[in-house]
Design a protein around this motif. Sequence first.
Motif, PDB file in Angstrom:
ATOM      1  N   LEU A 253       0.809  -1.215   0.000  1.00  0.00           N
ATOM      2  CA  LEU A 253       0.000   0.000   0.000  1.00  0.00           C
ATOM      3  C   LEU A 253       0.843   1.265   0.000  1.00  0.00           C
ATOM      4  O   LEU A 253       0.354   2.331  -0.371  1.00  0.00           O
ATOM      5  CB  LEU A 253      -0.932   0.013   1.231  1.00  0.00           C
ATOM      6  CG  LEU A 253      -1.981  -1.093   1.321  1.00  0.00           C
ATOM      7  CD1 LEU A 253      -2.859  -0.872   2.540  1.00  0.00           C
ATOM      8  CD2 LEU A 253      -2.833  -1.155   0.057  1.00  0.00           C
ATOM      9  N   TYR A 258       0.236   2.724  -5.095  1.00  0.00           N
ATOM     10  CA  TYR A 258      -0.951   2.720  -4.257  1.00  0.00           C
ATOM     11  C   TYR A 258      -0.963   3.739  -3.121  1.00  0.00           C
ATOM     12  O   TYR A 258      -1.986   3.884  -2.445  1.00  0.00           O
ATOM     13  CB  TYR A 258      -1.140   1.323  -3.639  1.00  0.00           C
ATOM     14  CG  TYR A 258      -1.623   0.290  -4.626  1.00  0.00           C
ATOM     15  CD1 TYR A 258      -2.697   0.544  -5.458  1.00  0.00           C
ATOM     16  CD2 TYR A 258      -1.002  -0.952  -4.715  1.00  0.00           C
ATOM     17  CE1 TYR A 258      -3.142  -0.410  -6.359  1.00  0.00           C
ATOM     18  CE2 TYR A 258      -1.435  -1.914  -5.613  1.00  0.00           C
ATOM     19  CZ  TYR A 258      -2.512  -1.644  -6.430  1.00  0.00           C
ATOM     20  OH  TYR A 258      -2.945  -2.583  -7.322  1.00  0.00           O
ATOM     21  N   THR A 262      -4.486   4.994  -1.528  1.00  0.00           N
ATOM     22  CA  THR A 262      -4.750   4.469  -0.191  1.00  0.00           C
ATOM     23  C   THR A 262      -5.108   5.595   0.768  1.00  0.00           C
ATOM     24  O   THR A 262      -6.063   5.476   1.561  1.00  0.00           O
ATOM     25  CB  THR A 262      -3.529   3.694   0.324  1.00  0.00           C
ATOM     26  OG1 THR A 262      -3.321   2.550  -0.509  1.00  0.00           O
ATOM     27  CG2 THR A 262      -3.736   3.242   1.756  1.00  0.00           C
ATOM     28  N   TYR A 377      -7.667  -2.814  -5.657  1.00  0.00           N
ATOM     29  CA  TYR A 377      -6.315  -3.321  -5.433  1.00  0.00           C
ATOM     30  C   TYR A 377      -6.121  -4.698  -6.070  1.00  0.00           C
ATOM     31  O   TYR A 377      -7.057  -5.477  -6.208  1.00  0.00           O
ATOM     32  CB  TYR A 377      -6.035  -3.433  -3.929  1.00  0.00           C
ATOM     33  CG  TYR A 377      -6.016  -2.107  -3.211  1.00  0.00           C
ATOM     34  CD1 TYR A 377      -4.871  -1.318  -3.196  1.00  0.00           C
ATOM     35  CD2 TYR A 377      -7.141  -1.644  -2.540  1.00  0.00           C
ATOM     36  CE1 TYR A 377      -4.850  -0.106  -2.530  1.00  0.00           C
ATOM     37  CE2 TYR A 377      -7.123  -0.431  -1.872  1.00  0.00           C
ATOM     38  CZ  TYR A 377      -5.975   0.336  -1.873  1.00  0.00           C
ATOM     39  OH  TYR A 377      -5.955   1.543  -1.214  1.00  0.00           O
ATOM     40  N   ARG A 382      -5.074  -6.709  -1.658  1.00  0.00           N
ATOM     41  CA  ARG A 382      -6.505  -6.418  -1.559  1.00  0.00           C
ATOM     42  C   ARG A 382      -6.979  -6.451  -0.109  1.00  0.00           C
ATOM     43  O   ARG A 382      -7.697  -5.557   0.344  1.00  0.00           O
ATOM     44  CB  ARG A 382      -7.305  -7.416  -2.400  1.00  0.00           C
ATOM     45  CG  ARG A 382      -8.813  -7.175  -2.347  1.00  0.00           C
ATOM     46  CD  ARG A 382      -9.543  -8.058  -3.341  1.00  0.00           C
ATOM     47  NE  ARG A 382      -9.248  -7.617  -4.698  1.00  0.00           N
ATOM     48  CZ  ARG A 382      -8.862  -8.422  -5.667  1.00  0.00           C
ATOM     49  NH1 ARG A 382      -8.703  -9.708  -5.438  1.00  0.00           N
ATOM     50  NH2 ARG A 382      -8.636  -7.960  -6.874  1.00  0.00           N
ATOM     51  N   GLY A 385      -5.804  -3.387   1.663  1.00  0.00           N
ATOM     52  CA  GLY A 385      -6.497  -2.188   1.212  1.00  0.00           C
ATOM     53  C   GLY A 385      -7.866  -2.048   1.852  1.00  0.00           C
ATOM     54  O   GLY A 385      -8.247  -0.968   2.324  1.00  0.00           O
TER      55      GLY A 385
END
Length: 457
Positions: A253, A258, A262, A377, A382, A385
């Motif tokens: 993340l 990301y 995020t 994600y 995932r 996230g």
Amino acid sequence: MTAVERAGAEAAQRRTLIWVVSLATAGLMFDGYDIVVYGTVLPQFLEDPSLIGPVDPALGGALGSYALLGVLVGALLAGSIGDVVGRRKLMIGSVAWFGVGMAITAFTSSTTAFGLLRFGTGLGVGALLAITAATVAEFAPPGKKNLANAIVYGGVPLGSLLAALLAILLLPVVGWRGMFLIGALPLVTLVPLMLLKIPESVAWLAARGRLEEARAVSARTGVPVPNEPAAEATRTSGSQEDGSQSRAGFAGLVTRTYLLPTIVLGFTSATGLLLVYSLNTWLPRLMETAGFSAEGSLTFLLILNGGAIVGALFGSRVADRFGAKRVVAACFFIGAVSLALLTTSDNLALLLPFVAIVGLGTSGTQTLIYGFVANYYRTEVRGAGVAWCAGFGRLGGVAGPTVGGLLVAAGLSLNGIFYILAAIALAGMVLALTVPERGARDQFKATHQPDESRARP
């Protein structure tokens, strides 16, 4: 794969999805039950010190907050654990965890033990809230992912309504201990069924390099194995200089890919939950000040949550067609407009439809956010996230009742309070629109386009 084989695989996938969605919904119903059941027994604690010891309003509020704190911590922990040990183990373990917590809580006799167990039970509640979206997203077929998550997360308000109904019917008979023992029923109902009917995520197995296991589960469940050659080419192409494609869990993340999404998605979730908890806590009181009876004010709360459930189901169908980012932003906007429209009339016939639409723009939008995040994600991150958004977003949930209380205590007019809440909803819309478009396009493709990578036998 022949037409007959493809049809058989699709039928197997439908059966698997029905089991996963049904059991996940039931699990989140008990989650909703756990969150609300304390409020149904609190009056007994305040009136009778022989139950768990003396409880005054301040201590009663603190005991209630311990569970919410546990939900926050549990959701964040689930991100690291779920992406490492797998969806199935964490999902079943979370249900068992909070079931055991509810059972032990039913036999406590002190406020200290009760508070500690409420925190401990909250860990399981938060973990299940976080891991469920990731699990459902990996079992639902393209074009159905947001809908499946909307159905599953509808279990939370249904469980809350169930807790209130059972308290009316059973609390005088079974007492507070009986109410908590009801919350332990998943130990002998859901957990055995989950062990039998919920397989490990094929996408997670493939992402961890366990391809033989992934193919075996795919053959049994009909859930396709992701296109591993293409995925491997992406991971080794060197296009991600910071190594973001090789990092799992929370480490993934904070990569260049990301990090910004995020942060933005976390604040989007916090904004949604702030609206959810402020309205669910203060709407009846606000409508009483507007001249409605206590019974009528509670009706507004029922309409609010009913609108959230129906609205989320409708919104999820639109999200599966046009992409969740646009729909989440649009729902925030609809919520803002509806909150502002509540100031235009005191006619009950006009207010109730507006309140139902407010439910779509607040609680319903939060359900859509979980689906958006779960599909935004890649598989390896995932769980982290969703956990981040469920955990960080819980800060908004904790702040919601306080913000509502401060607005009321400040002596603002009813219209002024609704305008401020509408402005918060507009802020949520802006945050949703700020989510980087590249990830949103990838999410749309993953949830909308047919999967051509179904494994061949």
